[in-house]
Design a protein around this motif. Structure first.
Motif, PDB file in Angstrom:
ATOM      1  N   PHE A 291     -18.381 -11.112   6.710  1.00  0.00           N
ATOM      2  CA  PHE A 291     -18.019 -12.172   5.774  1.00  0.00           C
ATOM      3  C   PHE A 291     -16.566 -12.095   5.327  1.00  0.00           C
ATOM      4  N   SER A 292     -15.801 -11.182   5.863  1.00  0.00           N
ATOM      5  CA  SER A 292     -14.455 -10.972   5.339  1.00  0.00           C
ATOM      6  C   SER A 292     -13.573 -10.353   6.401  1.00  0.00           C
ATOM      7  N   ALA A 293     -12.275 -10.501   6.212  1.00  0.00           N
ATOM      8  CA  ALA A 293     -11.350  -9.696   6.995  1.00  0.00           C
ATOM      9  C   ALA A 293     -11.587  -8.221   6.670  1.00  0.00           C
ATOM     10  N   PRO A 294     -11.357  -7.326   7.628  1.00  0.00           N
ATOM     11  CA  PRO A 294     -11.649  -5.904   7.378  1.00  0.00           C
ATOM     12  C   PRO A 294     -10.664  -5.271   6.404  1.00  0.00           C
ATOM     13  N   TYR A 295     -11.231  -4.619   5.388  1.00  0.00           N
ATOM     14  CA  TYR A 295     -10.405  -3.764   4.529  1.00  0.00           C
ATOM     15  C   TYR A 295     -10.031  -2.518   5.315  1.00  0.00           C
ATOM     16  N   GLN A 296      -8.736  -2.165   5.301  1.00  0.00           N
ATOM     17  CA  GLN A 296      -8.242  -0.929   5.911  1.00  0.00           C
ATOM     18  C   GLN A 296      -7.247  -0.280   4.968  1.00  0.00           C
ATOM     19  N   ILE A 297      -7.406   1.017   4.759  1.00  0.00           N
ATOM     20  CA  ILE A 297      -6.566   1.718   3.802  1.00  0.00           C
ATOM     21  C   ILE A 297      -5.181   2.026   4.354  1.00  0.00           C
ATOM     22  N   ASP A 298      -5.002   1.948   5.684  1.00  0.00           N
ATOM     23  CA  ASP A 298      -3.736   2.369   6.288  1.00  0.00           C
ATOM     24  C   ASP A 298      -2.546   1.577   5.762  1.00  0.00           C
ATOM     25  N   ALA A 299      -2.720   0.275   5.556  1.00  0.00           N
ATOM     26  CA  ALA A 299      -1.591  -0.523   5.069  1.00  0.00           C
ATOM     27  C   ALA A 299      -1.205  -0.134   3.654  1.00  0.00           C
ATOM     28  N   ASN A 300      -2.199   0.193   2.809  1.00  0.00           N
ATOM     29  CA  ASN A 300      -1.885   0.707   1.471  1.00  0.00           C
ATOM     30  C   ASN A 300      -1.021   1.958   1.551  1.00  0.00           C
ATOM     31  N   LEU A 301      -1.459   2.906   2.376  1.00  0.00           N
ATOM     32  CA  LEU A 301      -0.766   4.188   2.443  1.00  0.00           C
ATOM     33  C   LEU A 301       0.570   4.048   3.159  1.00  0.00           C
ATOM     34  N   GLY A 302       0.625   3.174   4.170  1.00  0.00           N
ATOM     35  CA  GLY A 302       1.887   2.916   4.850  1.00  0.00           C
ATOM     36  C   GLY A 302       2.887   2.181   3.978  1.00  0.00           C
ATOM     37  N   TRP A 303       2.403   1.381   3.037  1.00  0.00           N
ATOM     38  CA  TRP A 303       3.274   0.673   2.077  1.00  0.00           C
ATOM     39  C   TRP A 303       4.046   1.694   1.240  1.00  0.00           C
ATOM     40  N   THR A 304       3.337   2.677   0.690  1.00  0.00           N
ATOM     41  CA  THR A 304       4.006   3.708  -0.103  1.00  0.00           C
ATOM     42  C   THR A 304       4.996   4.488   0.746  1.00  0.00           C
ATOM     43  N   ALA A 305       4.605   4.797   1.990  1.00  0.00           N
ATOM     44  CA  ALA A 305       5.517   5.504   2.894  1.00  0.00           C
ATOM     45  C   ALA A 305       6.784   4.704   3.120  1.00  0.00           C
ATOM     46  N   ALA A 306       6.661   3.392   3.278  1.00  0.00           N
ATOM     47  CA  ALA A 306       7.838   2.550   3.503  1.00  0.00           C
ATOM     48  C   ALA A 306       8.774   2.584   2.298  1.00  0.00           C
ATOM     49  N   MET A 307       8.225   2.547   1.092  1.00  0.00           N
ATOM     50  CA  MET A 307       9.066   2.593  -0.086  1.00  0.00           C
ATOM     51  C   MET A 307       9.791   3.927  -0.192  1.00  0.00           C
ATOM     52  N   LEU A 308       9.117   5.002   0.177  1.00  0.00           N
ATOM     53  CA  LEU A 308       9.791   6.306   0.205  1.00  0.00           C
ATOM     54  C   LEU A 308      10.925   6.305   1.222  1.00  0.00           C
ATOM     55  N   GLU A 309      10.675   5.733   2.413  1.00  0.00           N
ATOM     56  CA  GLU A 309      11.726   5.667   3.443  1.00  0.00           C
ATOM     57  C   GLU A 309      12.908   4.818   2.986  1.00  0.00           C
ATOM     58  N   MET A 310      12.642   3.786   2.188  1.00  0.00           N
ATOM     59  CA  MET A 310      13.718   2.931   1.706  1.00  0.00           C
ATOM     60  C   MET A 310      14.636   3.678   0.737  1.00  0.00           C
ATOM     61  N   LEU A 311      14.087   4.698   0.068  1.00  0.00           N
ATOM     62  CA  LEU A 311      14.834   5.394  -0.974  1.00  0.00           C
ATOM     63  C   LEU A 311      15.384   6.740  -0.525  1.00  0.00           C
ATOM     64  N   LEU A 312      14.822   7.313   0.541  1.00  0.00           N
ATOM     65  CA  LEU A 312      15.325   8.599   1.017  1.00  0.00           C
ATOM     66  C   LEU A 312      14.948   8.790   2.479  1.00  0.00           C
ATOM     67  N   PHE A 313      15.941   9.100   3.312  1.00  0.00           N
ATOM     68  CA  PHE A 313      15.715   9.541   4.688  1.00  0.00           C
ATOM     69  C   PHE A 313      16.083  11.004   4.772  1.00  0.00           C
ATOM     70  N   SER A 314      15.308  11.751   5.562  1.00  0.00           N
ATOM     71  CA  SER A 314      15.674  13.142   5.775  1.00  0.00           C
ATOM     72  C   SER A 314      15.350  13.554   7.201  1.00  0.00           C
ATOM     73  N   ALA A 315      16.206  14.382   7.737  1.00  0.00           N
ATOM     74  CA  ALA A 315      16.011  15.069   9.004  1.00  0.00           C
ATOM     75  C   ALA A 315      16.622  16.449   8.808  1.00  0.00           C
ATOM     76  N   PRO A 316      16.320  17.402   9.687  1.00  0.00           N
ATOM     77  CA  PRO A 316      16.913  18.728   9.492  1.00  0.00           C
ATOM     78  C   PRO A 316      18.430  18.670   9.320  1.00  0.00           C
ATOM     79  N   GLY A 317      18.895  19.124   8.159  1.00  0.00           N
ATOM     80  CA  GLY A 317      20.326  19.198   7.901  1.00  0.00           C
ATOM     81  C   GLY A 317      20.958  17.956   7.325  1.00  0.00           C
ATOM     82  N   ILE A 318      20.189  16.854   7.165  1.00  0.00           N
ATOM     83  CA  ILE A 318      20.793  15.619   6.659  1.00  0.00           C
ATOM     84  C   ILE A 318      19.798  14.864   5.790  1.00  0.00           C
ATOM     85  N   ILE A 319      20.297  14.300   4.694  1.00  0.00           N
ATOM     86  CA  ILE A 319      19.516  13.355   3.912  1.00  0.00           C
ATOM     87  C   ILE A 319      20.375  12.122   3.667  1.00  0.00           C
TER      88      ILE A 319
END
Length: 805
Positions: free
Chosen positions: A683-711
């Motif tokens: 009766f509905s489009a499927p609820y999936q939690i991945d987009a919720n969790l990926g949304w927060t990850a995207a906001m973190l990436e927008m505010l800070l990038f890091s790799a060994p030796g660089i931010i």
């Protein structure tokens, strides 16, 4: 009411709604990483869905047939351009061997039903989730009496606690029952009724409600027990219901057992519930201190006012329809992603599946299994930068437990050593079970999982984890590549058969835009290159396996370089027959940029630009193919590209189309406004939690990038986020970061605290007029936007920056 029930003064992390849920997907979730509860919030007839992460049924498993002898044939067909025949070969052989199997399905627990006596039309209704504590509350006014229900799932006592209160004595009258979850959710993908694979028995005692379910296929049992403690009032048993009349307060303490013999499990549950104090506030205080410590390790402020933060979900979503998501909405989505991950992933348990620990469907979309061609990885992108490393531990435990089955896959499918991950798995089996070609021919899954093992080391510096868990898992992946890849005439490896997750290549061959099997998917080589490179780095760090390091380096030299197509986009398949198809939601060929760390603007500017072109084609040409999780993925990619406005646009499109009233995300078509207007599953489009969790990850990436030796500080800050702050986030290299910015005043403050002495390259978002630093600081060869700073172990380094206007 007690003091605890007063309106919270702190509204920083609250989610408020003005109407109850009509279906389980709209309920408010609470969880402790093992058990979950979803509160519908109805006044007169309340439903609370109870779940446990280990509720799975329906698995059918057989020994894998040996397909490896057919590998030369499928490779010959692909080399001859006979893709349609190759596409069918392995699936047909599996059917001929009668390999008809089934992945287990995550299934609902039970419903706790409450019938509350009412006298007046309700007023001042609110349904609320406090993400800082994990408590869900429902409050309303019935004439002169104010009522409330509060619920949380305890991290400290492993119990679901629910209290019913009123501000007048003897005002609570309620009937209650534990029953099977609503059978209207027992439908298949097309909405047709299912034959329920369970039987149920329930019973009522003066102090307990109980229910047992039996899985008819497996013969195993699961159940729930609720202890009832009331202050005042009288009790009456009416059939399978318990009625309490004229009470001052009613407390329910609930536990579930997911597997076992009810004759043994019910007495155990009873003993555990009786050992707990019948005191909601005491239990809550024990729980919330543990929950709050984890949730508040990182905190984001985008400058929303307190009145905006007090806004209700329904209004925030209506406002988002205008096209611009408010700072308060974005803060709430950031918090919600953190809350959902920590509430569905806990050490000692299972990782978060497609729905976390919450499910009301008897036939959940895609079995709610653990998918490793995107979804399980997206669930955990935020864990390490978001300062919740312990939520990663179930991920590692789970996939290590599947290694024996993954070895069987590698041997049976391709005659290879090492591990071959199934595209999706359930807790009981890691064998490849699905016969669809894109599942059968998927080989990059284990290597993608390995990225998280190595990333855990980069963030934590845990050498024992690196030695005992990351290196062994990566070695299993490398063994597979050593046997599976073969050299072409040019000396470079060929990956055949291959698959770029769920996409179909264009071209002039029979089956173009229809078939899954291919040769040389770019992702195959990107993942293999990452695994081999990380293995070399890890073994050099540990001073082990020098002979294997030389072998892996030689393998790296045989991996073909990435290719760029006529549009300037990185190619999805490195084969002349296979042309790019932009009309698709998966973006696996952009792996070297994200989620990988191989391609950056500093290291590979040409490939960096080719990745930008590729994702742009997906957002423009392929926009109609996008859905909740893919828009979150795309936002993460744009963040890596430094394009904050584009990243925000992706999240805003998702907010207008793939977010429900309770802010859970859906696999939904953005063109069909509203979650229920396009029925994709029942009766509905499927609820999936991945987009919720990926949304927060995207906001973190927008505010800070890091790799060994660089931010990179604020690498993809949207123009509209002019002021804000974030604290507690983590960078690779064991660095904790706090940032405060005011772009209108052209100022920022950055604080770094490192777990070890190290020089770091720091990139800033704008040209620097002045930089004051409390530690060593020098120019960088990368250019004027960069500085090199020295951070000492355990000491905070503070930078105050003035930017050019």
């Amino acid at each position: 009411m007690t003091k605890h029930s007063e309106e919270p003064k702190r509204r920083r992390h609250l989610m408020s709604m003005r109407k109850p849920a009509l279906k389980w997907q709209d309920a408010l979730p609470s969880g402790n990483g093992t058990m979950g509860a979803m509160v519908y919030g109805s006044i007169q007839e309340e439903t609370i869905l109870l779940n446990h992460e280990e509720l799975w049924e329906g698995s059918r498993t057989k020994p894998l047939p040996d397909l490896s002898r057919h590998l030369p044939e499928v490779r010959r067909l692909l080399a001859e351009g006979r893709y349609r025949e190759a596409n069918r070969l392995y699936p047909d052989k599996l059917r001929e061997a009668d390999y008809i199997v089934q992945t287990a399905r995550f299934h609902p627990g039970f419903d706790l039903k409450l019938w509350t006596e009412t006298h007046y039309a309700f007023r001042e209704y609110v349904r609320e989730l406090d993400m800082e504590t994990g408590q869900v509350s429902v409050r309303w006014l019935d004439g002169p009496i104010r009522y409330e229900r509060r619920l949380f799932v305890s991290r400290s006592d492993d119990v679901i606690a629910l209290v019913i209160r009123a501000d007048q004595k003897e005002a609570i009258s309620v009937e209650m029952r534990l029953e099977p979850h609503d059978l209207k959710d027992a439908v298949d993908k097309a909405g047709r009724p299912l034959e329920l694979p369970f039987s149920f028995e329930s019973a009522v005692q003066e102090e307990f409600l109980m229910i047992t379910g039996k899985r008819l296929r497996e013969g195993t049992e699961f159940g729930a027990l609720a202890r009832i403690a009331a202050v005042g009032g009288s009790r009456t048993i009416r059939g399978d219901k318990l009625e309490i009349t004229g009470a001052d307060e009613v407390l329910l303490l609930i536990r579930l057992f997911p597997n076992g013999d009810s004759r043994a499990e019910m007495p155990n549950l009873k003993e555990k519930l009786l050992s707990l104090p019948p005191d909601y506030d005491m239990l809550f205080e024990r729980h919330q201190s543990e929950h709050r410590e984890l949730f508040l390790r990182a905190e984001l402020d985008l400058g929303a006012s307190e009145s905006e933060r007090a806004g209700v979900n329904e209004q925030m979503l209506l406002d988002a329809y205008a096209g611009e998501a408010s700072p308060a909405f974005m803060e709430r989505m950031f918090d919600y992603g953190r809350y959902l991950l920590m509430s569905s992933s806990r050490p000692g348990g299972l990782p978060a599946n497609l729905q976390g620990v919450w499910n009301g469907s008897y036939a959940p979309p895609w079995s709610s299994a653990f998918f490793n061609n995107e979804n399980i990885q997206m669930n955990y992108w935020q864990a390490m930068p978001g300062n919740m490393p312990e939520t990663m531990l179930p991920f590692f435990d789970f996939f290590e437990s599947l290694v024996p089955d993954m070895r069987k896959n590698a041997q049976a499918f391709y005659g290879c050593r090492g591990i071959l991950a199934p595209l999706f798995a359930s807790p009981d089996s890691g064998l490849k079970k699905n016969l669809q070609p894109h599942v059968v021919y998927w080989t990059a899954g284990a290597g993608w999982l390995a990225q998280h093992f190595y990333d855990y080391w980069l963030f934590t510096g845990d050498r024992e984890f690196l030695r005992n868990r990351a290196v062994p898992f990566m070695k299993e992946c490398a063994l597979f590549y050593e046997d599976f890849f073969y050299e072409g005439e040019d000396g470079y490896y060929i990956s055949s058969p291959s698959n770029s997750p769920e996409n179909w290549a264009d071209g002039s061959f029979d089956g173009a835009r229809e078939i899954s099997v291919c040769v040389n998917a770019t992702m195959d080589f990107a993942v293999a290159k990452e695994v081999l490179s990380h293995l070399c780095e890890a073994c050099n760090e540990l001073g082990i396996e020098p002979e294997n390091v030389e072998k892996w380096k030689a393998m790296l030299n045989k991996i073909p370089p990435y290719e760029i197509n006529e549009d300037g986009a990185i190619r999805e398949w490195m084969h002349p027959d296979l042309k790019d198809n932009y009309h698709h939601r998966h973006q696996s060929h952009i792996y070297p940029l994200f989620p990988g760390l191989e391609v950056t603007e500093e290291t590979h500017p040409e490939w960096f630009e080719a990745c930008r072109v590729a994702v742009e084609k997906r957002l423009v040409i392929g926009l109609k193919e996008q859905t909740g999780w893919s828009l979150s993925h795309m936002a993460n990619i744009y963040a890596r590209l430094g394009e904050g406005d584009r990243a925000l646009e992706c999240l805003e499109i998702s907010g207008r189309s793939c977010v429900g009233d309770n802010f859970l995300t859906y696999h939904n078509d953005w063109r069909s406004q509203g979650i229920t207007m396009k029925s994709m599953w029942g009766f509905s489009a499927p609820y999936q939690i991945d987009a919720n969790l990926g949304w927060t990850a995207a906001m973190l990436e927008m505010l800070l990038f890091s790799a060994p030796g660089i931010i990179k500080v604020l690498p993809a800050l949207p123009g509209r986020w002019k002021q804000g702050s974030i604290r507690g986030i983590q960078a690779r290299g064991g660095v904790e970061v706090a940032i405060r910015w005011d772009m209108e005043a052209a100022r920022a403050e950055v604080r770094l605290r490192s777990s070890r002495d190290q020089w770091l390259t720091v990139k800033f978002p704008r040209a620097i007029r002045q930089l004051d630093c409390t530690g060593g600081c020098r120019d960088s060869s990368y250019g004027p936007l960069y500085r090199e700073v020295f951070v000492q172990r355990g000491q905070e380094l503070k930078m105050e920056i003035e930017f050019d206007s």
